[in-house]
Design a protein around this motif. Structure first.
Motif, PDB file in Angstrom:
ATOM      1  N   GLU A   1       8.094  -1.665   7.159  1.00  0.00           N
ATOM      2  CA  GLU A   1       9.180  -0.534   7.614  1.00  0.00           C
ATOM      3  C   GLU A   1       9.383  -0.560   9.091  1.00  0.00           C
ATOM      4  O   GLU A   1      10.321  -0.566   9.427  1.00  0.00           O
ATOM      5  CB  GLU A   1       8.770   0.397   6.885  1.00  0.00           C
ATOM      6  CG  GLU A   1       9.912   1.741   7.073  1.00  0.00           C
ATOM      7  CD  GLU A   1       9.957   3.040   6.291  1.00  0.00           C
ATOM      8  OE1 GLU A   1      10.375   4.029   6.522  1.00  0.00           O
ATOM      9  OE2 GLU A   1       8.926   2.873   5.366  1.00  0.00           O
ATOM     10  N   GLU A   2       8.340  -0.184   9.626  1.00  0.00           N
ATOM     11  CA  GLU A   2       8.314   0.058  10.826  1.00  0.00           C
ATOM     12  C   GLU A   2       8.936  -1.183  12.068  1.00  0.00           C
ATOM     13  O   GLU A   2      10.052  -1.047  12.713  1.00  0.00           O
ATOM     14  CB  GLU A   2       7.391   0.420  11.953  1.00  0.00           C
ATOM     15  CG  GLU A   2       7.186   1.253  13.104  1.00  0.00           C
ATOM     16  CD  GLU A   2       8.124   2.559  13.089  1.00  0.00           C
ATOM     17  OE1 GLU A   2       8.674   2.728  14.116  1.00  0.00           O
ATOM     18  OE2 GLU A   2       8.199   3.397  12.249  1.00  0.00           O
TER      19      GLU A   2
ATOM     20  N   VAL B   1       6.113  -4.724  -3.692  1.00  0.00           N
ATOM     21  CA  VAL B   1       4.858  -3.886  -3.535  1.00  0.00           C
ATOM     22  C   VAL B   1       3.494  -4.811  -3.963  1.00  0.00           C
ATOM     23  O   VAL B   1       3.424  -5.645  -4.981  1.00  0.00           O
ATOM     24  CB  VAL B   1       4.956  -2.802  -4.352  1.00  0.00           C
ATOM     25  CG1 VAL B   1       3.531  -1.910  -4.704  1.00  0.00           C
ATOM     26  CG2 VAL B   1       5.907  -1.713  -4.061  1.00  0.00           C
ATOM     27  N   GLY B   2       2.662  -4.811  -3.265  1.00  0.00           N
ATOM     28  CA  GLY B   2       1.193  -5.461  -3.568  1.00  0.00           C
ATOM     29  C   GLY B   2       1.384  -6.815  -3.026  1.00  0.00           C
ATOM     30  O   GLY B   2       0.371  -7.494  -2.892  1.00  0.00           O
TER      31      GLY B   2
ATOM     32  N   GLU C   1      -2.190  -1.597   1.096  1.00  0.00           N
ATOM     33  CA  GLU C   1      -0.970  -1.525   0.748  1.00  0.00           C
ATOM     34  C   GLU C   1      -0.058  -0.348   1.577  1.00  0.00           C
ATOM     35  O   GLU C   1       1.001  -0.788   2.027  1.00  0.00           O
ATOM     36  CB  GLU C   1      -0.707  -1.335  -0.771  1.00  0.00           C
ATOM     37  CG  GLU C   1      -1.354  -2.483  -1.589  1.00  0.00           C
ATOM     38  CD  GLU C   1      -1.299  -1.905  -3.040  1.00  0.00           C
ATOM     39  OE1 GLU C   1      -0.658  -1.231  -3.444  1.00  0.00           O
ATOM     40  OE2 GLU C   1      -1.652  -3.053  -3.961  1.00  0.00           O
ATOM     41  N   LEU C   2      -0.598   0.927   1.562  1.00  0.00           N
ATOM     42  CA  LEU C   2      -0.077   1.574   2.590  1.00  0.00           C
ATOM     43  C   LEU C   2       0.272   1.115   3.907  1.00  0.00           C
ATOM     44  O   LEU C   2       1.454   1.349   4.394  1.00  0.00           O
ATOM     45  CB  LEU C   2      -0.561   3.096   2.472  1.00  0.00           C
ATOM     46  CG  LEU C   2      -0.530   3.763   1.095  1.00  0.00           C
ATOM     47  CD1 LEU C   2      -1.411   5.013   1.208  1.00  0.00           C
ATOM     48  CD2 LEU C   2       0.787   3.821   0.627  1.00  0.00           C
ATOM     49  N   LEU C   3      -0.750   0.522   4.438  1.00  0.00           N
ATOM     50  CA  LEU C   3      -0.782  -0.017   6.104  1.00  0.00           C
ATOM     51  C   LEU C   3       0.503  -0.957   5.973  1.00  0.00           C
ATOM     52  O   LEU C   3       1.229  -1.070   6.894  1.00  0.00           O
ATOM     53  CB  LEU C   3      -2.035  -0.137   6.563  1.00  0.00           C
ATOM     54  CG  LEU C   3      -2.922   0.924   6.713  1.00  0.00           C
ATOM     55  CD1 LEU C   3      -4.476   0.265   7.221  1.00  0.00           C
ATOM     56  CD2 LEU C   3      -2.760   1.705   7.724  1.00  0.00           C
ATOM     57  N   ASP C   4       0.429  -1.796   5.075  1.00  0.00           N
ATOM     58  CA  ASP C   4       1.171  -3.037   5.230  1.00  0.00           C
ATOM     59  C   ASP C   4       2.623  -2.575   4.838  1.00  0.00           C
ATOM     60  O   ASP C   4       3.593  -2.913   5.652  1.00  0.00           O
ATOM     61  CB  ASP C   4       0.895  -3.925   3.891  1.00  0.00           C
ATOM     62  CG  ASP C   4      -0.244  -4.797   4.262  1.00  0.00           C
ATOM     63  OD1 ASP C   4      -0.864  -4.792   5.386  1.00  0.00           O
ATOM     64  OD2 ASP C   4      -0.980  -5.352   3.186  1.00  0.00           O
TER      65      ASP C   4
END
Length: 171
Positions: free
Chosen positions: A12-13, A130-131, A4-7
């Motif tokens: 965002e980037e 999220v998720g 989830e953090l990587l996604d």
């Protein structure tokens, strides 16, 4: 949790660096829209005179966002978003408009733009769900037929025009 953090970082980037995102709301076709990434969401302004249309982006609804590569134009990532319409004059609206104003190109009214947006336009936040993860890459061609428009092309260039222009440069 790590996925989830990587996604989230990927979304965002990629969205920050892309000048356009392709957005499809609950109704209507997918459209290329200019945006600004601010505080974890893509900000859009539109639905007013001289601004981009935002069909199918209703407050509380969802949208599908496709981010393209700025240099090659190909799809980088797709993600699902919650649509949040910001009310004019609120603190969130003021912050969003400050960011959007700096990125708006070719505005006819310059410093009067925020007042016009408050009167005539909508400011929308597309918040990544999220998720939900990123959307799987499509195997096929993502090209779509052009949307119907009243615009027409001009007549063909007269056959003698290139020669006439060529003479003018030499002389």
């Amino acid at each position: 949790m790590t996925t989830e953090l990587l996604d989230a970082a990927l979304v965002e980037e990629a969205t920050k660096k892309s000048g356009l995102i392709w957005v499809q709301g609950t109704a209507g076709p997918e459209r290329a829209l200019w945006h600004v990434w601010h505080e974890g969401a893509a900000l859009l302004v539109g639905d007013g005179p001289g601004e981009q249309p935002l069909p199918g982006l209703a407050d509380g609804g969802t949208a599908t966002v496709t981010v393209r590569s700025k240099d090659k134009g190909g799809r980088l990532v797709g993600w699902r978003a919650k649509v949040v319409e910001l009310g004019a004059g609120t603190e969130a609206w003021e912050g969003a408009v400050a960011e959007l104003k700096g990125k708006r190109l070719n505005a006819v009214d310059g410093e009067g733009m925020p007042a016009r947006w408050a009167r005539e336009c909508r400011v929308v936040r597309l918040e990544p769900l999220v998720g939900a993860g990123v959307l799987a890459a499509s195997d096929g061609d993502l090209a779509a037929p052009p949307l119907p428009t009243g615009a027409i092309t001009r007549d063909a260039v007269p056959s003698g025009l290139p020669r006439l222009l060529g003479r003018r440069r030499r002389g």
